[in-house]
Design a protein around this motif. Structure first.
Motif: not given
Length: 165
Positions: A9-15
């Protein structure tokens, strides 16, 4: 398992935040004044107004009792629970990072520039791009052809006269 989902989720939000920023479509702004600071400022102003409204003379006993009950309620478990509930409620105003589109600030941007086009519409019913008589004739000819094919679909045409009789 939970940490894996949290990491994804953190990676997705970052992207989602980083890709438009790196492509130049958005800008990121850091808002230094949070909603909590604004609430604290409003509370201080309310307390100052209440302090100014209080009289320093004789206070009746029923008014003293009411003020004491209000103070007890302010420090009660319900008051603490509602304050905790207010802290948990997170809105977009609480997030200090704001994402804004560049096209709103830049009128020459080609991103979704939609200008209203003025169409040349002729509302006169006597002016058509086609002839109605020709359309009617084409439809009747097509209907004749369809009817003939339906009528002769079981016939075998092209053989000798003796075979056809």
């Amino acid at each position: 398992m939970f940490f894996t989902i949290l990491f994804i989720a953190v990676i997705f939000v970052g992207l989602v935040v980083a890709l438009p920023y790196f492509s130049g479509l958005t800008t990121l702004e850091v808002d230094k004044k949070t909603r909590q600071q604004q609430k604290n400022l409003e509370k201080k102003q309310q307390q100052q107004q209440q302090h100014q409204q209080q009289s320093y003379g004789y206070v009746p006993p029923d008014e003293q009792r009411r003020l004491e009950e209000e103070q007890k309620q302010a420090h009660s478990l319900k008051a603490r629970a509602s304050a905790f509930k207010d802290k948990i409620n997170v809105t977009s105003e609480d997030i200090p990072i704001k994402i804004k589109l560049n096209s709103l600030n830049n009128p020459t941007s080609t991103l979704r520039n939609r200008h209203k086009e003025k169409l040349d519409i002729d509302n006169d019913p006597n002016n058509y791009d086609y002839d109605l008589d020709e359309l009617i004739e084409e439809e009747t000819n097509q209907a004749k052809v369809d009817q003939e094919t339906e009528f002769y679909k079981h016939e075998t045409i092209g053989k000798d006269k003796e075979e056809m009789v």
